[in-house]
Design a protein around this motif. Structure first.
Motif, mmCIF file in Angstrom:
data_model
loop_
_atom_site.group_PDB
_atom_site.id
_atom_site.type_symbol
_atom_site.label_atom_id
_atom_site.label_comp_id
_atom_site.label_asym_id
_atom_site.label_seq_id
_atom_site.Cartn_x
_atom_site.Cartn_y
_atom_site.Cartn_z
ATOM 1 N N ALA A 122 0.578 -1.086 -0.050
ATOM 2 C CA ALA A 122 -0.292 -0.038 -0.198
ATOM 3 C C ALA A 122 0.613 1.369 -0.099
ATOM 4 O O ALA A 122 0.129 2.410 0.096
ATOM 5 N N ASN A 123 2.346 1.169 -0.091
ATOM 6 C CA ASN A 123 3.110 2.025 0.067
ATOM 7 C C ASN A 123 3.139 3.075 1.193
ATOM 8 O O ASN A 123 3.234 4.137 0.832
ATOM 9 N N LYS A 124 3.121 2.619 2.400
ATOM 10 C CA LYS A 124 3.090 3.194 3.796
ATOM 11 C C LYS A 124 4.177 3.072 4.145
ATOM 12 O O LYS A 124 4.947 1.974 4.064
ATOM 13 N N GLN A 125 4.749 4.000 4.486
ATOM 14 C CA GLN A 125 5.812 4.543 5.329
ATOM 15 C C GLN A 125 5.354 3.304 6.611
ATOM 16 O O GLN A 125 5.197 3.672 7.048
ATOM 17 N N LEU A 126 6.469 2.144 6.819
ATOM 18 C CA LEU A 126 6.937 1.300 8.103
ATOM 19 C C LEU A 126 7.269 2.592 9.551
ATOM 20 O O LEU A 126 8.492 3.501 9.219
ATOM 21 N N GLY A 127 6.125 3.099 10.383
ATOM 22 C CA GLY A 127 6.554 4.016 11.698
ATOM 23 C C GLY A 127 5.110 3.452 12.662
ATOM 24 O O GLY A 127 4.893 2.562 12.830
ATOM 25 N N PHE A 128 5.638 4.834 13.533
ATOM 26 C CA PHE A 128 4.158 4.943 13.934
ATOM 27 C C PHE A 128 3.131 4.436 13.979
ATOM 28 O O PHE A 128 2.091 3.637 14.769
ATOM 29 N N PHE A 129 2.655 4.969 12.672
ATOM 30 C CA PHE A 129 1.013 4.739 12.772
ATOM 31 C C PHE A 129 1.040 3.137 12.138
ATOM 32 O O PHE A 129 -0.312 3.165 12.074
ATOM 33 N N THR A 130 1.793 2.246 11.230
ATOM 34 C CA THR A 130 1.574 1.044 10.810
ATOM 35 C C THR A 130 2.225 0.846 11.748
ATOM 36 O O THR A 130 0.537 -0.569 11.827
ATOM 37 N N ILE A 197 0.826 -4.401 25.009
ATOM 38 C CA ILE A 197 1.990 -3.738 25.254
ATOM 39 C C ILE A 197 2.662 -4.735 24.835
ATOM 40 O O ILE A 197 4.260 -4.531 24.929
ATOM 41 N N ASP A 198 2.272 -5.891 25.395
ATOM 42 C CA ASP A 198 3.309 -7.336 25.245
ATOM 43 C C ASP A 198 3.527 -7.782 23.873
ATOM 44 O O ASP A 198 4.615 -8.098 24.117
ATOM 45 N N ASP A 199 3.123 -6.999 23.119
ATOM 46 C CA ASP A 199 3.185 -7.519 21.893
ATOM 47 C C ASP A 199 4.872 -7.077 21.028
ATOM 48 O O ASP A 199 5.282 -5.884 21.539
ATOM 49 N N PHE A 200 5.281 -7.993 20.639
ATOM 50 C CA PHE A 200 7.148 -7.854 20.599
ATOM 51 C C PHE A 200 6.906 -7.956 18.899
ATOM 52 O O PHE A 200 7.099 -7.306 18.208
ATOM 53 N N VAL A 201 6.632 -9.715 18.509
ATOM 54 C CA VAL A 201 6.865 -9.855 16.513
ATOM 55 C C VAL A 201 6.362 -8.759 15.503
ATOM 56 O O VAL A 201 6.702 -8.364 14.808
ATOM 57 N N ILE A 202 4.920 -8.518 16.165
ATOM 58 C CA ILE A 202 4.299 -7.571 14.992
ATOM 59 C C ILE A 202 4.897 -6.883 14.886
ATOM 60 O O ILE A 202 5.114 -6.138 14.092
ATOM 61 N N SER A 203 5.236 -6.508 16.388
ATOM 62 C CA SER A 203 5.408 -4.588 16.436
ATOM 63 C C SER A 203 7.055 -4.872 15.505
ATOM 64 O O SER A 203 7.412 -3.509 14.941
ATOM 65 N N PHE A 204 7.890 -5.468 15.967
ATOM 66 C CA PHE A 204 8.898 -5.317 15.053
ATOM 67 C C PHE A 204 8.775 -5.859 13.745
ATOM 68 O O PHE A 204 9.839 -5.040 12.916
ATOM 69 N N PHE A 205 8.115 -6.369 13.115
ATOM 70 C CA PHE A 205 7.808 -6.154 12.328
ATOM 71 C C PHE A 205 6.902 -5.573 10.707
ATOM 72 O O PHE A 205 7.020 -5.048 10.078
ATOM 73 N N THR A 206 6.308 -4.554 11.799
ATOM 74 C CA THR A 206 5.435 -3.042 11.602
ATOM 75 C C THR A 206 5.374 -1.664 11.806
ATOM 76 O O THR A 206 4.790 -1.181 11.119
ATOM 77 N N THR A 207 6.701 -1.833 12.078
ATOM 78 C CA THR A 207 7.635 -0.422 12.627
ATOM 79 C C THR A 207 8.661 -0.138 11.741
ATOM 80 O O THR A 207 9.373 -1.234 11.290
ATOM 81 N N GLY A 208 9.204 0.999 11.890
ATOM 82 C CA GLY A 208 9.941 1.638 11.196
ATOM 83 C C GLY A 208 12.018 2.020 11.957
ATOM 84 O O GLY A 208 11.043 1.745 12.877
ATOM 85 N N SER A 209 12.471 2.526 10.966
ATOM 86 C CA SER A 209 13.498 2.943 11.548
ATOM 87 C C SER A 209 13.094 3.927 12.516
ATOM 88 O O SER A 209 12.380 5.123 12.069
ATOM 89 N N GLY A 210 14.120 4.044 13.875
ATOM 90 C CA GLY A 210 13.658 5.400 14.685
ATOM 91 C C GLY A 210 12.614 5.004 16.054
ATOM 92 O O GLY A 210 11.590 6.374 16.401
ATOM 93 N N VAL A 211 11.573 4.421 15.214
ATOM 94 C CA VAL A 211 10.282 4.044 16.310
ATOM 95 C C VAL A 211 9.944 2.948 16.818
ATOM 96 O O VAL A 211 10.619 1.864 16.097
ATOM 97 N N SER A 212 10.378 2.201 18.378
ATOM 98 C CA SER A 212 10.445 0.631 18.972
ATOM 99 C C SER A 212 9.576 1.276 19.892
ATOM 100 O O SER A 212 9.170 1.873 20.605
ATOM 101 N N ASN A 213 8.490 0.508 20.309
ATOM 102 C CA ASN A 213 7.524 0.169 22.245
ATOM 103 C C ASN A 213 8.823 -0.580 23.046
ATOM 104 O O ASN A 213 10.334 -0.661 22.476
ATOM 105 N N LEU A 214 8.196 -0.792 23.751
ATOM 106 C CA LEU A 214 9.669 -1.210 24.660
ATOM 107 C C LEU A 214 9.732 -2.354 24.528
ATOM 108 O O LEU A 214 10.863 -2.888 24.557
ATOM 109 N N SER A 215 8.793 -3.512 24.307
ATOM 110 C CA SER A 215 9.112 -4.846 23.930
ATOM 111 C C SER A 215 10.785 -4.728 22.933
ATOM 112 O O SER A 215 12.081 -5.405 23.130
ATOM 113 N N ILE A 216 10.629 -4.134 22.141
ATOM 114 C CA ILE A 216 11.694 -4.654 20.900
ATOM 115 C C ILE A 216 13.176 -3.768 21.664
ATOM 116 O O ILE A 216 14.452 -3.992 21.557
#
Length: 263
Positions: A122-130, A197-216
């Motif tokens: 969909a040509n969406k840049q990976l980051g906070f929104f994705t 809060i607990d999710d890691f795997v899905i967050s890891f694949f759907t975020t971009g550089s410079g955006v990370s949650n606690l699990s990452i």
């Protein structure tokens, strides 16, 4: 007597197995040394350094914001979806329920890669929104599964009576339906918040550089060795969850007591 003693011993062993690692983690979060094997003294330094760590604080902000927004959105969508599913025909409802179960049963890595490919397509840049969209997507089924049992217990005649007394459908929905299914909605919200809060795997694949949650952030820090600041962070998270559960249980007990007095 022996059977009762064995049950108590078995229960104690289960709880010891589950919570002993957490107790060790909390104890060593106050250890003055970085050692994970030797106790060298009591200190609050790791907690002080934790709140001075800009990377962890940024990740904490991202985690809380994504969890709150995703939980609210998933709760609204999931509640409306559950209400819509309740009036479906038996075959259609069973088919939709099976589709709803799929994201729950599907391995996280499959869901994460699928969502990543979808965002790229969909040509969406990976980051906070994705990452936010991904969390909303994975949380909706949990809300539906929490609300549906309450809808099954719902007495439709009360809603019909409200309409007969002159209430509009929207007013009856707000004043009759929502209060009766509120415990399921609240449970779905808490479950969605916890899963986010607990999710890691899905967050890891759907975020971009410079955006990370606690699990990452914790995963990236753990690769360089377990930092005592991680112990302090996880101790605070565990204490927050326990406090939240106590508040929820106290509120539910209070509501149950008031209902008992009314009856």
């Amino acid at each position: 007597m022996v059977k009762s003693a064995l049950k108590k011993i078995y229960t104690a062993m289960i709880f010891t197995f589950l919570y002993a690692p957490i107790v060790v983690l909390i104890v060593f979060s106050f250890n003055s040394s970085k050692s994970r094997a030797n106790w060298t003294g009591f200190t609050f330094d790791w907690y002080i350094q934790l709140f001075k760590d800009q990377q962890i604080m940024t990740s904490l902000y991202n985690t809380i914001m994504i969890a709150l927004i995703a939980s609210v959105c998933a709760t609204i969508i999931g509640t409306l979806a559950a209400i819509g599913m309740q009036d479906m025909k038996k075959f259609t409802k069973a088919m939709v329920m099976n589709i709803t179960y799929l994201p729950v049963l599907n391995p996280d890595i499959v869901t994460g890669i699928s969502l990543m490919l979808l965002f790229i397509f969909a040509n969406k840049q990976l980051g906070f929104f994705t990452m936010l969209l991904a969390h909303i997507t994975i949380n909706i089924p949990y809300v539906i599964l929490s609300v549906l049992p309450k809808l099954k217990q719902l007495d439709v005649r009360v809603y019909d009576a409200a309409l007969d007394l002159g209430a509009t459908p929207m007013y009856a929905f707000r004043k009759v339906i929502i209060p009766q299914i509120a415990p399921g909605i609240f449970t779905g919200f808490l479950l969605a918040f916890t899963m986010s809060i607990d999710d890691f795997v899905i967050s890891f694949f759907t975020t971009g550089s410079g955006v990370s949650n606690l699990s990452i952030t914790i995963w990236s820090m753990a690769r360089r060795g377990v930092n005592p600041k991680i112990n302090a962070l996880l101790s605070i998270m565990f204490a927050s969850v326990i406090l939240l559960l106590l508040i929820v249980n106290n509120r539910m007990s209070g509501d149950g007591g008031r209902k008992g007095k009314i009856k």
